[in-house]
Design a protein around this motif. Structure first.
Motif, mmCIF file in Angstrom:
data_model
loop_
_atom_site.group_PDB
_atom_site.id
_atom_site.type_symbol
_atom_site.label_atom_id
_atom_site.label_comp_id
_atom_site.label_asym_id
_atom_site.label_seq_id
_atom_site.Cartn_x
_atom_site.Cartn_y
_atom_site.Cartn_z
ATOM 1 N N ASP A 213 12.129 -4.520 -24.357
ATOM 2 C CA ASP A 213 11.355 -5.638 -23.824
ATOM 3 C C ASP A 213 11.419 -6.872 -24.707
ATOM 4 O OD1 ASP A 213 10.230 -5.563 -21.308
ATOM 5 O OD2 ASP A 213 9.003 -3.842 -21.869
ATOM 6 N N HIS A 214 10.857 -7.914 -24.177
ATOM 7 C CA HIS A 214 10.980 -9.204 -24.848
ATOM 8 C C HIS A 214 9.606 -9.616 -25.352
ATOM 9 C CE1 HIS A 214 14.886 -9.262 -22.984
ATOM 10 N NE2 HIS A 214 14.290 -8.920 -21.866
ATOM 11 N N ARG B 68 2.982 -8.749 -19.564
ATOM 12 C CA ARG B 68 3.919 -7.652 -19.317
ATOM 13 C C ARG B 68 3.154 -6.346 -19.335
ATOM 14 N NH1 ARG B 68 9.448 -8.247 -19.830
ATOM 15 N NH2 ARG B 68 9.998 -10.404 -20.278
ATOM 16 N N ALA B 69 3.782 -5.290 -18.849
ATOM 17 C CA ALA B 69 3.101 -3.993 -18.860
ATOM 18 C C ALA B 69 4.080 -2.858 -19.116
ATOM 19 C CB ALA B 69 2.382 -3.758 -17.533
ATOM 20 N N ILE B 70 3.531 -1.812 -19.689
ATOM 21 C CA ILE B 70 4.218 -0.530 -19.807
ATOM 22 C C ILE B 70 3.330 0.439 -19.059
ATOM 23 C CG2 ILE B 70 4.845 1.335 -21.403
ATOM 24 C CD1 ILE B 70 5.233 -0.800 -23.566
ATOM 25 N N ALA B 71 3.885 1.164 -18.083
ATOM 26 C CA ALA B 71 3.049 2.057 -17.282
ATOM 27 C C ALA B 71 3.500 3.492 -17.469
ATOM 28 C CB ALA B 71 3.111 1.666 -15.805
ATOM 29 N N VAL C 97 0.364 -11.176 -23.374
ATOM 30 C CA VAL C 97 -0.507 -9.998 -23.241
ATOM 31 C C VAL C 97 0.338 -8.829 -22.755
ATOM 32 C CG1 VAL C 97 -2.556 -9.019 -22.141
ATOM 33 C CG2 VAL C 97 -2.481 -11.466 -22.645
ATOM 34 N N LEU C 98 0.284 -7.728 -23.485
ATOM 35 C CA LEU C 98 0.992 -6.509 -23.070
ATOM 36 C C LEU C 98 -0.048 -5.450 -22.728
ATOM 37 C CD1 LEU C 98 3.726 -4.862 -22.869
ATOM 38 C CD2 LEU C 98 3.077 -3.958 -25.105
ATOM 39 N N PHE C 99 -0.037 -5.034 -21.464
ATOM 40 C CA PHE C 99 -0.912 -3.936 -21.063
ATOM 41 C C PHE C 99 -0.124 -2.633 -21.122
ATOM 42 C CE2 PHE C 99 -3.041 -7.444 -18.822
ATOM 43 C CZ PHE C 99 -4.346 -7.214 -19.224
ATOM 44 N N VAL C 100 -0.692 -1.648 -21.799
ATOM 45 C CA VAL C 100 -0.117 -0.309 -21.740
ATOM 46 C C VAL C 100 -1.026 0.486 -20.815
ATOM 47 C CG1 VAL C 100 0.589 1.734 -23.024
ATOM 48 C CG2 VAL C 100 0.755 -0.532 -24.096
ATOM 49 N N ALA D 224 3.436 -7.332 -8.121
ATOM 50 C CA ALA D 224 2.346 -8.283 -8.389
ATOM 51 C C ALA D 224 2.798 -9.374 -9.360
ATOM 52 C CB ALA D 224 1.138 -7.544 -8.955
ATOM 53 N N GLY D 225 4.021 -9.270 -9.849
ATOM 54 C CA GLY D 225 4.555 -10.317 -10.716
ATOM 55 C C GLY D 225 4.482 -10.004 -12.204
ATOM 56 N N ILE D 226 4.182 -8.748 -12.551
ATOM 57 C CA ILE D 226 4.131 -8.374 -13.971
ATOM 58 C C ILE D 226 5.399 -7.572 -14.301
ATOM 59 C CG2 ILE D 226 2.852 -7.119 -15.761
ATOM 60 C CD1 ILE D 226 0.337 -7.421 -14.170
ATOM 61 N N PRO D 227 6.282 -8.116 -15.161
ATOM 62 C CA PRO D 227 7.442 -7.326 -15.568
ATOM 63 C C PRO D 227 6.956 -6.045 -16.245
ATOM 64 C CG PRO D 227 7.612 -9.596 -16.361
ATOM 65 C CD PRO D 227 6.212 -9.412 -15.841
ATOM 66 N N THR D 228 7.403 -4.899 -15.734
ATOM 67 C CA THR D 228 6.822 -3.623 -16.174
ATOM 68 C C THR D 228 7.901 -2.592 -16.446
ATOM 69 O OG1 THR D 228 4.877 -4.040 -14.809
ATOM 70 C CG2 THR D 228 5.204 -1.769 -15.528
ATOM 71 N N ARG D 229 7.718 -1.879 -17.529
ATOM 72 C CA ARG D 229 8.610 -0.767 -17.844
ATOM 73 C C ARG D 229 7.842 0.534 -17.594
ATOM 74 N NH1 ARG D 229 13.327 -0.392 -19.541
ATOM 75 N NH2 ARG D 229 13.357 -2.657 -19.625
ATOM 76 N N ALA D 230 8.463 1.446 -16.888
ATOM 77 C CA ALA D 230 7.805 2.722 -16.601
ATOM 78 C C ALA D 230 8.167 3.732 -17.678
ATOM 79 C CB ALA D 230 8.248 3.241 -15.241
ATOM 80 N N ILE D 231 7.183 4.500 -18.119
ATOM 81 C CA ILE D 231 7.463 5.661 -18.961
ATOM 82 C C ILE D 231 7.066 6.877 -18.143
ATOM 83 C CG2 ILE D 231 6.985 6.877 -21.123
ATOM 84 C CD1 ILE D 231 6.122 4.300 -22.381
ATOM 85 N N THR D 232 8.046 7.694 -17.770
ATOM 86 C CA THR D 232 7.730 8.922 -17.049
ATOM 87 C C THR D 232 7.617 10.026 -18.094
ATOM 88 O OG1 THR D 232 9.017 8.072 -15.223
ATOM 89 C CG2 THR D 232 8.422 10.393 -15.132
#
Lengths: 248, 113
Positions: free
Chosen positions: A117-118, A72-75, A124-127, A90-98
């Motif tokens: 998020d879950h 998962r990712a937080i962008a 693996v969580l990418f920030v 690309a298949g990575i569930p991602t939450r956006a932080i503006t």
């Protein structure tokens, strides 16, 4: 009122504080870290300049690596959620932080994003931090590792110019190495610069376009993802509820 | 410009100290900022100057002590000059930062009635 002579002057009291100014952020980061550990999640703070290839690295990671690990990712971005959209495609569930005008993510923003998020369904969580070689280095988010993407097109001396960012890096991904034949840049000069700012320098040259070096990057990730998973004791997917404690 | 967020965190910390001690004004704020902390003292001072307007810190003097970067060998304590490869030339160990990354509120001088 002064009690010594009754002159009417107020008391000036010296107070020894001796405390980190960012201690509130540090406590929140520790709280995030405990969440990650409880769920066996490997959290990576991915930093780098705008255009250094952070999103492309994650897209390439999704293509080959995400089959074995739930990623998962937080962008974080100042405006738009374009990176988040790219990652979702690309298949990575991602939450956006503006972040608006904020030039970095802090532990509170990440914590807020985590609540939606879950983590129990994540290995693996990418920030993906805001593109910036200065500010993000100052804020602990609760990550296990800092990874910095440095494109070979950025020049050989970037580590010397931005030592704080590279000192805190556990790994540097030298991106866009497929462009090296067109540049007067040597990998040796970059690794020499890194050795002057990173006590334990570690760099992996990669190209998200050609796939060069990605196997070494996945190996680095796999080792750490399995460590994170086993350190929870019963592996991932255990049934703990979300125990929330406000930072002390 | 993360110095604004640092200045805001500093202001919050000072205000909690002021409330806890029933102070009416802050006269002096002493910080220690490391040269390798990622915080620019001048930018922090300008950010704080804007934030302190019409607060309990309005008349406070901000004193920033800069702490130089010091790298040392964790095995033999030999100092490694900044700019060198961060590995001890004597025992080969990776250098450790011995100072210069602090962002610390050291002391306050409060006016207490």
């Amino acid at each position: 009122m002064c009690d010594t002579c009754g002159c009417g002057d107020p008391h000036l009291v010296p107070v020894e504080v001796q405390e980190k100014i960012l201690s509130v952020n540090d406590r929140q980061a520790a709280h995030n870290r405990a969440h990650f550990a409880a769920h066996g999640v490997l959290a990576i703070n991915l930093m780098g300049s705008p255009g250094s290839g952070k999103t492309a690295v994650l897209e390439a990671t999704a293509r080959s690596f995400a089959g074995q690990y739930r990623v998962r990712a937080i962008a974080g971005d100042l405006e738009t959620d374009r990176d988040a959209e790219r990652l979702r495609r690309a298949g990575i569930p991602t939450r956006a932080i503006t972040t608006g005008s904020a030039c970095h993510l802090d532990a509170e923003m990440v914590h807020h994003a985590l609540h939606h998020d879950h983590l129990h369904e994540t290995d693996v969580l990418f920030v993906e931090n805001v593109g910036n070689l200065v500010c993000p280095a100052v804020y602990d988010l609760g990550q296990a590792f800092n990874v910095v993407a440095l494109a070979v097109t950025e020049g050989e001396d970037k580590p010397l110019k931005y030592p704080v960012m590279f000192r805190r890096a556990d790994l540097v991904l030298l991106t866009k190495v497929d462009l090296l034949p067109h540049l007067d840049i040597s990998i040796e000069a970059i690794t020499d610069a890194l050795a002057r700012v990173m006590p334990v320098p570690h760099a992996i040259p990669i190209s998200a376009r050609t796939g060069e070096g990605l196997a070494a990057w996945f190996e680095w990730l796999t080792t750490r993802a399995s460590q994170a998973r086993t350190q929870t004791g019963d592996g991932h997917g255990h049934g703990h509820g979300h125990h929330h404690h406000d930072p002390a | 410009m993360h110095e604004y967020s640092v200045a805001q965190a500093l202001m919050d910390r000072i205000e909690s100290e002021v409330t806890a001690r029933g102070a009416t004004a802050v006269h002096r704020i002493c910080l220690r900022i490391g040269d390798a902390s990622g915080v620019e003292p001048e930018l922090l001072a300008s950010a704080f100057a804007i934030l302190k307007d019409r607060t309990v810190c309005q008349a406070a003097a901000l004193v920033i002590e800069r702490v130089p970067v010091r790298w040392a060998c964790p095995m033999c304590s030999r100092e490694i000059p900044a700019g060198d490869v961060l590995r001890c030339s004597a025992c080969g160990a990776a250098a450790r930062l011995a100072g210069g990354d602090e962002i610390v509120l050291a002391q306050l001088e409060l006016e207490v009635p």
